[in-house]
Motif scaffolding. Structure first.
Motif, PDB file in Angstrom:
ATOM      1  N   ASP A 132       0.834  -1.209   0.000  1.00  0.00           N
ATOM      2  CA  ASP A 132       0.000   0.000   0.000  1.00  0.00           C
ATOM      3  C   ASP A 132       0.866   1.256   0.000  1.00  0.00           C
ATOM      4  OD1 ASP A 132      -2.760  -1.143   0.308  1.00  0.00           O
ATOM      5  OD2 ASP A 132      -1.830  -1.995   2.095  1.00  0.00           O
ATOM      6  N   ALA A 133       2.014   1.180   0.691  1.00  0.00           N
ATOM      7  CA  ALA A 133       2.864   2.363   0.805  1.00  0.00           C
ATOM      8  C   ALA A 133       4.304   1.935   1.058  1.00  0.00           C
ATOM      9  CB  ALA A 133       2.381   3.267   1.939  1.00  0.00           C
ATOM     10  N   VAL A 134       5.216   2.821   0.702  1.00  0.00           N
ATOM     11  CA  VAL A 134       6.629   2.668   1.009  1.00  0.00           C
ATOM     12  C   VAL A 134       7.088   3.961   1.676  1.00  0.00           C
ATOM     13  CG1 VAL A 134       8.967   2.335   0.109  1.00  0.00           C
ATOM     14  CG2 VAL A 134       7.025   1.136  -0.954  1.00  0.00           C
ATOM     15  N   ALA A 135       7.754   3.837   2.824  1.00  0.00           N
ATOM     16  CA  ALA A 135       8.373   4.979   3.500  1.00  0.00           C
ATOM     17  C   ALA A 135       9.879   4.808   3.336  1.00  0.00           C
ATOM     18  CB  ALA A 135       7.982   5.029   4.972  1.00  0.00           C
ATOM     19  N   ASP A 136      10.477   5.647   2.520  1.00  0.00           N
ATOM     20  CA  ASP A 136      11.826   5.415   2.033  1.00  0.00           C
ATOM     21  C   ASP A 136      12.797   6.492   2.515  1.00  0.00           C
ATOM     22  OD1 ASP A 136      13.987   4.459   0.568  1.00  0.00           O
ATOM     23  OD2 ASP A 136      13.339   5.410  -1.301  1.00  0.00           O
ATOM     24  N   VAL A 137      13.876   6.051   3.157  1.00  0.00           N
ATOM     25  CA  VAL A 137      14.961   6.967   3.500  1.00  0.00           C
ATOM     26  C   VAL A 137      16.267   6.529   2.842  1.00  0.00           C
ATOM     27  CG1 VAL A 137      13.929   7.654   5.689  1.00  0.00           C
ATOM     28  CG2 VAL A 137      15.481   5.700   5.629  1.00  0.00           C
ATOM     29  N   VAL A 138      16.195   5.545   1.947  1.00  0.00           N
ATOM     30  CA  VAL A 138      17.378   4.951   1.348  1.00  0.00           C
ATOM     31  C   VAL A 138      17.627   5.459  -0.066  1.00  0.00           C
ATOM     32  CG1 VAL A 138      18.381   2.778   0.529  1.00  0.00           C
ATOM     33  CG2 VAL A 138      17.333   2.897   2.791  1.00  0.00           C
ATOM     34  N   GLY A 139      16.601   5.420  -0.914  1.00  0.00           N
ATOM     35  CA  GLY A 139      16.771   5.855  -2.293  1.00  0.00           C
ATOM     36  C   GLY A 139      17.685   4.926  -3.057  1.00  0.00           C
ATOM     37  N   GLY A 140      18.502   5.502  -3.948  1.00  0.00           N
ATOM     38  CA  GLY A 140      19.451   4.720  -4.729  1.00  0.00           C
ATOM     39  C   GLY A 140      18.774   3.662  -5.578  1.00  0.00           C
ATOM     40  N   GLY A 141      19.441   2.536  -5.763  1.00  0.00           N
ATOM     41  CA  GLY A 141      18.931   1.484  -6.632  1.00  0.00           C
ATOM     42  C   GLY A 141      17.710   0.769  -6.102  1.00  0.00           C
ATOM     43  N   LEU A 142      17.410   0.941  -4.810  1.00  0.00           N
ATOM     44  CA  LEU A 142      16.245   0.258  -4.236  1.00  0.00           C
ATOM     45  C   LEU A 142      14.940   0.712  -4.883  1.00  0.00           C
ATOM     46  CD1 LEU A 142      15.062  -1.586  -1.979  1.00  0.00           C
ATOM     47  CD2 LEU A 142      14.871   0.481  -0.598  1.00  0.00           C
ATOM     48  N   VAL A 143      14.882   1.949  -5.340  1.00  0.00           N
ATOM     49  CA  VAL A 143      13.632   2.475  -5.890  1.00  0.00           C
ATOM     50  C   VAL A 143      13.183   1.646  -7.090  1.00  0.00           C
ATOM     51  CG1 VAL A 143      12.479   4.480  -6.891  1.00  0.00           C
ATOM     52  CG2 VAL A 143      14.171   4.788  -5.063  1.00  0.00           C
ATOM     53  N   ALA A 144      14.104   1.380  -7.995  1.00  0.00           N
ATOM     54  CA  ALA A 144      13.752   0.596  -9.177  1.00  0.00           C
ATOM     55  C   ALA A 144      13.404  -0.844  -8.820  1.00  0.00           C
ATOM     56  CB  ALA A 144      14.904   0.628 -10.178  1.00  0.00           C
ATOM     57  N   VAL A 145      14.027  -1.372  -7.756  1.00  0.00           N
ATOM     58  CA  VAL A 145      13.769  -2.757  -7.342  1.00  0.00           C
ATOM     59  C   VAL A 145      12.399  -2.912  -6.704  1.00  0.00           C
ATOM     60  CG1 VAL A 145      14.498  -4.561  -5.734  1.00  0.00           C
ATOM     61  CG2 VAL A 145      16.210  -3.314  -7.050  1.00  0.00           C
ATOM     62  N   ALA A 146      12.025  -1.954  -5.840  1.00  0.00           N
ATOM     63  CA  ALA A 146      10.806  -2.106  -5.048  1.00  0.00           C
ATOM     64  C   ALA A 146       9.578  -1.483  -5.693  1.00  0.00           C
ATOM     65  CB  ALA A 146      11.005  -1.509  -3.662  1.00  0.00           C
ATOM     66  N   MET A 147       9.742  -0.507  -6.574  1.00  0.00           N
ATOM     67  CA  MET A 147       8.587   0.168  -7.158  1.00  0.00           C
ATOM     68  C   MET A 147       7.606  -0.789  -7.844  1.00  0.00           C
ATOM     69  SD  MET A 147       7.164   3.191  -7.458  1.00  0.00           S
ATOM     70  CE  MET A 147       8.455   4.427  -7.249  1.00  0.00           C
ATOM     71  N   PRO A 148       8.063  -1.829  -8.554  1.00  0.00           N
ATOM     72  CA  PRO A 148       7.100  -2.746  -9.181  1.00  0.00           C
ATOM     73  C   PRO A 148       6.219  -3.487  -8.182  1.00  0.00           C
ATOM     74  CG  PRO A 148       9.268  -2.997 -10.177  1.00  0.00           C
ATOM     75  CD  PRO A 148       9.453  -2.141  -8.966  1.00  0.00           C
ATOM     76  N   HIS A 149       6.571  -3.468  -6.900  1.00  0.00           N
ATOM     77  CA  HIS A 149       5.806  -4.210  -5.903  1.00  0.00           C
ATOM     78  C   HIS A 149       4.870  -3.311  -5.093  1.00  0.00           C
ATOM     79  CE1 HIS A 149       8.228  -7.677  -6.899  1.00  0.00           C
ATOM     80  NE2 HIS A 149       9.293  -6.894  -6.828  1.00  0.00           N
ATOM     81  N   VAL A 150       4.684  -2.087  -5.556  1.00  0.00           N
ATOM     82  CA  VAL A 150       3.672  -1.194  -4.988  1.00  0.00           C
ATOM     83  C   VAL A 150       2.378  -1.396  -5.775  1.00  0.00           C
ATOM     84  CG1 VAL A 150       3.050   1.206  -4.488  1.00  0.00           C
ATOM     85  CG2 VAL A 150       5.445   0.475  -4.332  1.00  0.00           C
ATOM     86  N   ARG A 151       1.289  -1.552  -5.081  1.00  0.00           N
ATOM     87  CA  ARG A 151       0.012  -1.821  -5.761  1.00  0.00           C
ATOM     88  C   ARG A 151      -0.438  -0.601  -6.559  1.00  0.00           C
ATOM     89  NH1 ARG A 151      -3.870   1.249  -3.666  1.00  0.00           N
ATOM     90  NH2 ARG A 151      -3.966   1.707  -1.426  1.00  0.00           N
ATOM     91  N   PRO A 152      -1.307  -0.779  -7.536  1.00  0.00           N
ATOM     92  CA  PRO A 152      -1.888   0.370  -8.227  1.00  0.00           C
ATOM     93  C   PRO A 152      -2.570   1.315  -7.236  1.00  0.00           C
ATOM     94  CG  PRO A 152      -2.374  -1.656  -9.415  1.00  0.00           C
ATOM     95  CD  PRO A 152      -1.746  -2.063  -8.122  1.00  0.00           C
ATOM     96  N   GLY A 153      -2.281   2.590  -7.373  1.00  0.00           N
ATOM     97  CA  GLY A 153      -2.844   3.576  -6.454  1.00  0.00           C
ATOM     98  C   GLY A 153      -2.086   3.706  -5.150  1.00  0.00           C
ATOM     99  N   GLY A 154      -0.961   2.987  -5.009  1.00  0.00           N
ATOM    100  CA  GLY A 154      -0.173   3.049  -3.785  1.00  0.00           C
ATOM    101  C   GLY A 154       0.622   4.343  -3.685  1.00  0.00           C
ATOM    102  N   ARG A 155       1.333   4.500  -2.564  1.00  0.00           N
ATOM    103  CA  ARG A 155       2.088   5.723  -2.302  1.00  0.00           C
ATOM    104  C   ARG A 155       3.532   5.392  -1.958  1.00  0.00           C
ATOM    105  NH1 ARG A 155      -2.193   3.855   0.307  1.00  0.00           N
ATOM    106  NH2 ARG A 155      -1.770   4.783   2.351  1.00  0.00           N
ATOM    107  N   TRP A 156       4.429   6.208  -2.467  1.00  0.00           N
ATOM    108  CA  TRP A 156       5.848   6.100  -2.136  1.00  0.00           C
ATOM    109  C   TRP A 156       6.280   7.462  -1.596  1.00  0.00           C
ATOM    110  CZ3 TRP A 156       9.331   1.954  -3.921  1.00  0.00           C
ATOM    111  CH2 TRP A 156      10.666   2.153  -3.541  1.00  0.00           C
ATOM    112  N   VAL A 157       6.629   7.519  -0.305  1.00  0.00           N
ATOM    113  CA  VAL A 157       7.035   8.782   0.310  1.00  0.00           C
ATOM    114  C   VAL A 157       8.509   8.685   0.667  1.00  0.00           C
ATOM    115  CG1 VAL A 157       6.211   8.046   2.606  1.00  0.00           C
ATOM    116  CG2 VAL A 157       6.553  10.477   2.122  1.00  0.00           C
ATOM    117  N   VAL A 158       9.274   9.696   0.295  1.00  0.00           N
ATOM    118  CA  VAL A 158      10.718   9.658   0.474  1.00  0.00           C
ATOM    119  C   VAL A 158      11.190  10.869   1.267  1.00  0.00           C
ATOM    120  CG1 VAL A 158      11.074  10.744  -1.783  1.00  0.00           C
ATOM    121  CG2 VAL A 158      12.938   9.479  -0.714  1.00  0.00           C
ATOM    122  N   ALA A 159      12.089  10.611   2.229  1.00  0.00           N
ATOM    123  CA  ALA A 159      12.635  11.695   3.049  1.00  0.00           C
ATOM    124  C   ALA A 159      14.133  11.522   3.261  1.00  0.00           C
ATOM    125  CB  ALA A 159      11.924  11.753   4.399  1.00  0.00           C
TER     126      ALA A 159
END
Length: 337
Positions: free
Chosen positions: A232-259
């Motif tokens: 449903d959501a990802v709370a990300d403080v890492v960035g880098g290559g993880l974004v491309a790896v994990a983004m396909p596993h966010v459901r349609p309409g999900g949220r990715w928040v980065v700080a």
């Protein structure tokens, strides 16, 4: 402890300076505890500069007293401040100035643009202190909250994470990551935490339902097994290559928040992953005044339990910075003036 220039821990020097005096609308706080953050070590190093060394929000006026995360007791008050504040145990909102406009962005921070809590006393605006006298948390635990838990609260509020949802927390053993784990669990979310194996037990104790070993094989495959319907959501403080790896596993309409971007600020991303599945990509910097009030209410009620990894006397701040940069700890490092 005074920051004299950009550089390593050696640029922090112990000095006797004049006691701060409160101006109109200000208070002086006796510092009981002040915790360390990424912003402390990166500001000290000038790591926020792109071409020249710089602090988080730009140039730094030296000498500067760092320290944004402060718990203490109100010792003196300035003109126009209620005497009821005297003696109160308080938690300080480290944002000195918010911008006006639809989004209350951070314009000035304690310990960066003005002197902070690496000292016996600090002067702040009276509207930045919050009474936590009755909180069951210790001074050291309370000092863990402002930056890390404030940032985590802002992320969860912006991503509207609620009960019954599944959220992935990256960098889960760090200050903001561990705060995200605990706060998301307190909201009733199912928390999947990304961390190293040696820190997994501490992260699980903080509230994670599942800990994914970031070095234990393909993270994408592990997520596919854990959440076949998608996050449903990802709370990300890492960035880098993880974004491309994990983004396909966010459901349609999900949220990715980065700080944060501890693994790198520049990423590769297939934009079709976003727009074809209507995923929201949200940036989040620290907190708003309203979000800090949410955090303070939780602290007063003892609904958060920050982990203090180790405490140091103030004069050993260099050793604290060195330990922080080794990143072997779980929880927060706290200085005690």
């Amino acid at each position: 402890m005074v920051l004299t220039r950009f550089g390593g821990p050696e640029v922090l020097e112990l000095r006797d300076v004049a006691s701060p005096e409160p101006g109109p609308g200000e208070v002086v706080v006796d510092v009981a505890a002040v915790s360390l953050n990424n912003t402390d070590v990166w500001t000290r190093a000038g790591a926020y500069g792109t071409t020249e060394p710089a602090g988080w929000l730009g140039p730094i006026d030296f000498p500067r007293v760092q320290g944004a995360d402060v718990c203490g007791h109100v010792a003196r008050i300035g003109e126009g401040v209620s005497e009821d504040l005297l003696g109160q145990r308080v938690l300080i909102d480290p944002v000195v100035r918010y911008s006006d406009g639809p989004e209350r962005l951070v314009e000035s921070v304690l310990g960066s643009e003005v002197d902070g809590g690496y000292a016996e006393q600090v002067v702040v605006r009276a509207d930045r202190v919050h009474d936590v006298t009755g909180s069951p948390l210790s001074d050291e635990q309370l000092a863990c909250l402002p930056i890390s838990y404030g940032t985590a609260t802002g992320m969860l509020e912006r991503a509207n994470v609620g009960s019954g949802e599944t959220i992935l927390v990256t960098g889960a053993s760090g200050g903001v990551g561990l705060a995200l784990v605990g706060l998301a669990a307190a909201r009733g979310a199912r928390v999947i935490a990304l961390s190293s194996r040696d820190k997994a037990a501490a992260v699980q104790e903080a509230g994670a339902d599942v800990v994914v070993d970031r070095g234990g094989g393909d993270v994408g495959e592990q997520l596919a097994d854990l959440v076949p319907a998608g996050l449903d959501a990802v709370a990300d403080v890492v960035g880098g290559g993880l974004v491309a790896v994990a983004m396909p596993h966010v459901r349609p309409g999900g949220r990715w928040v980065v700080a944060g971007a501890v693994s790198g600020p520049v990423i590769e991303l297939d934009l079709r992953q976003l727009y074809l599945r209507s995923i929201s990509l949200l940036g989040s910097t620290m907190h708003t005044p309203e979000q800090f009030e949410v955090l303070v209410s939780a602290a007063r009620a003892g609904q958060v339990r920050p982990v203090v990894a180790r405490t140091f006397p103030l004069e050993e701040v260099r050793a604290a910075h060195e330990e922080f940069e080794r990143r072997e700890h779980v929880g927060k490092l706290v200085l005690q003036p």
